[in-house]
Write an enzyme that holds these catalytic residues in place. Structure first.
Site, mmCIF file in Angstrom:
data_model
loop_
_atom_site.group_PDB
_atom_site.id
_atom_site.type_symbol
_atom_site.label_atom_id
_atom_site.label_comp_id
_atom_site.label_asym_id
_atom_site.label_seq_id
_atom_site.Cartn_x
_atom_site.Cartn_y
_atom_site.Cartn_z
ATOM 1 N N GLU A 32 0.840 -1.211 0.000
ATOM 2 C CA GLU A 32 0.000 0.000 0.000
ATOM 3 C C GLU A 32 0.869 1.252 0.000
ATOM 4 O OE1 GLU A 32 -2.554 1.502 -0.470
ATOM 5 O OE2 GLU A 32 -4.360 0.718 0.434
ATOM 6 N N ASP A 33 0.260 2.362 -0.415
ATOM 7 C CA ASP A 33 0.964 3.648 -0.331
ATOM 8 C C ASP A 33 0.840 4.231 1.072
ATOM 9 O OD1 ASP A 33 -1.776 4.094 -0.619
ATOM 10 O OD2 ASP A 33 -1.573 5.658 -2.137
ATOM 11 N N ASP B 217 -4.421 5.041 6.109
ATOM 12 C CA ASP B 217 -5.003 6.282 6.624
ATOM 13 C C ASP B 217 -6.097 5.912 7.633
ATOM 14 O OD1 ASP B 217 -5.591 9.048 6.749
ATOM 15 O OD2 ASP B 217 -7.008 8.911 5.109
ATOM 16 N N LYS C 209 -0.508 6.558 8.921
ATOM 17 C CA LYS C 209 -1.046 7.695 9.698
ATOM 18 C C LYS C 209 -1.865 7.150 10.871
ATOM 19 C CE LYS C 209 -2.024 11.184 6.103
ATOM 20 N NZ LYS C 209 -3.146 11.720 5.290
ATOM 21 N N PHE D 4 -2.417 15.769 4.962
ATOM 22 C CA PHE D 4 -2.461 15.258 3.593
ATOM 23 C C PHE D 4 -1.094 15.367 2.913
ATOM 24 C CE2 PHE D 4 -3.624 15.033 -0.858
ATOM 25 C CZ PHE D 4 -4.542 13.995 -0.834
ATOM 26 N N VAL D 5 -0.705 14.305 2.215
ATOM 27 C CA VAL D 5 0.586 14.287 1.521
ATOM 28 C C VAL D 5 0.404 13.905 0.048
ATOM 29 C CG1 VAL D 5 2.046 13.816 3.540
ATOM 30 C CG2 VAL D 5 0.983 11.898 2.338
ATOM 31 N N ASP E 68 -1.510 10.885 -4.843
ATOM 32 C CA ASP E 68 -2.041 11.999 -5.620
ATOM 33 C C ASP E 68 -2.901 12.931 -4.784
ATOM 34 O OD1 ASP E 68 -4.221 10.047 -5.379
ATOM 35 O OD2 ASP E 68 -5.290 11.377 -6.740
ATOM 36 N N ARG F 92 1.442 12.410 -8.520
ATOM 37 C CA ARG F 92 1.978 11.056 -8.316
ATOM 38 C C ARG F 92 3.435 10.954 -8.766
ATOM 39 N NH1 ARG F 92 -2.319 7.719 -7.026
ATOM 40 N NH2 ARG F 92 -4.288 8.101 -8.092
HETATM 41 P P1 IMP Z 1 -7.705 4.287 3.986
HETATM 42 O O1 IMP Z 1 -8.377 5.513 4.559
HETATM 43 O O2 IMP Z 1 -6.691 3.721 4.945
HETATM 44 O O3 IMP Z 1 -8.707 3.276 3.539
HETATM 45 O O4 IMP Z 1 -6.884 4.781 2.712
HETATM 46 C C1 IMP Z 1 -7.493 4.834 1.445
HETATM 47 C C2 IMP Z 1 -6.617 5.466 0.414
HETATM 48 O O5 IMP Z 1 -6.741 6.868 0.504
HETATM 49 C C3 IMP Z 1 -5.113 5.228 0.478
HETATM 50 O O6 IMP Z 1 -4.699 4.010 -0.064
HETATM 51 C C4 IMP Z 1 -4.616 6.391 -0.381
HETATM 52 O O7 IMP Z 1 -4.642 6.047 -1.748
HETATM 53 C C5 IMP Z 1 -5.622 7.480 -0.071
HETATM 54 N N1 IMP Z 1 -5.044 8.446 0.898
HETATM 55 C C6 IMP Z 1 -5.159 8.473 2.237
HETATM 56 N N2 IMP Z 1 -4.458 9.491 2.775
HETATM 57 C C7 IMP Z 1 -3.870 10.131 1.731
HETATM 58 C C8 IMP Z 1 -2.974 11.290 1.624
HETATM 59 O O8 IMP Z 1 -2.567 11.941 2.606
HETATM 60 N N3 IMP Z 1 -2.594 11.616 0.357
HETATM 61 C C9 IMP Z 1 -2.990 10.940 -0.757
HETATM 62 N N4 IMP Z 1 -3.796 9.861 -0.703
HETATM 63 C C10 IMP Z 1 -4.226 9.470 0.534
HETATM 64 MG MG MG Z 2 -4.263 3.617 -2.099
#
Ligand code: IMP
Ligand code: MG
Length: 184
Positions: free
Chosen positions: A108-109, A112, A140, A161-162, A168, A174
């Protein structure tokens, strides 16, 4: 004010970001993670499942630092944000993928809220894999709404936010080599 300092502030769409983690630090961290994954999986022929789109750069860097047999596939996961708090997601797996008895490593990137992984990991477990592990270049914890353990975490960052290194803002940013954080 030197020019170098000014380049550390960039515009992506309508937002202003400042340089947060540079490409060299990202590379060092990816090497550390690769070393850990090597130790645990070099004899296990793992299958990496790369979550599109954000993880593509991290995954490309990570697997090129591994010197043992492994496989890689891409998955697309769509989550629904907004008023719905069901955490419902749509998962698009490659057709005919065989996950039974395989050692799976999700790439994963960023973790969050954890909503995506809270749904995806149980879904993967239902295929009967030998193991499921998670690596993410960014975590995070302050934003987590679930008990998600990132087995191979990169940087633990605050809830801001990053963009860059695959992540992106509204489809943009990206391609940035460094990671940038939203300017207050
Ligand atoms: P989740 O909230 O953990 O389900 O994350 C869902 C997706 O939101 C991540 O895989 C990212 O692609 C995107 N995301 C969450 N936080 C950020 C951020 O700070 N910058 C860019 N994309 C984000
Ligand atoms: Mg993602």
């Amino acid at each position: 004010m030197s020019n170098k300092k000014e380049q550390d502030v960039i515009q992506v769409g309508n937002l202003t970001f400042t340089k947060y983690i540079n490409a060299a630090a990202l590379e060092d961290k990816v090497q550390e993670i690769a070393d850990s994954i090597r130790e645990d999986f070099h004899e296990k022929y793992p299958m990496f499942l790369v979550v599109m789109n954000g993880a593509f750069i991290y995954a490309a860097d990570l697997i090129r630092k591994l010197d043992f047999p492994c496989e890689l596939n891409f998955v697309r996961i769509k989550s629904y944000h907004g008023t719905q708090s069901t955490g419902k997601i749509d998962i698009y797996m490659p057709p005919n993928i065989e996950l039974k008895n395989r050692h799976l490593i999700i790439v994963e990137d960023i973790i969050d809220t954890g909503n995506t992984m809270a749904s995806f990991i149980p879904e993967l477990q239902s295929y009967g894999p030998a193991s499921v592990s998670l690596t993410s270049i960014l975590v995070k914890p302050e934003a987590h709404m679930h008990d998600i353990v990132t087995d191979y975490p990169g940087f633990v960052i605050p809830n801001k936010f990053v963009v860059g290194y695959g992540l992106d803002y509204d489809g943009m940013g990206r391609n940035l080599k460094d990671l940038y954080q939203l300017k207050e």
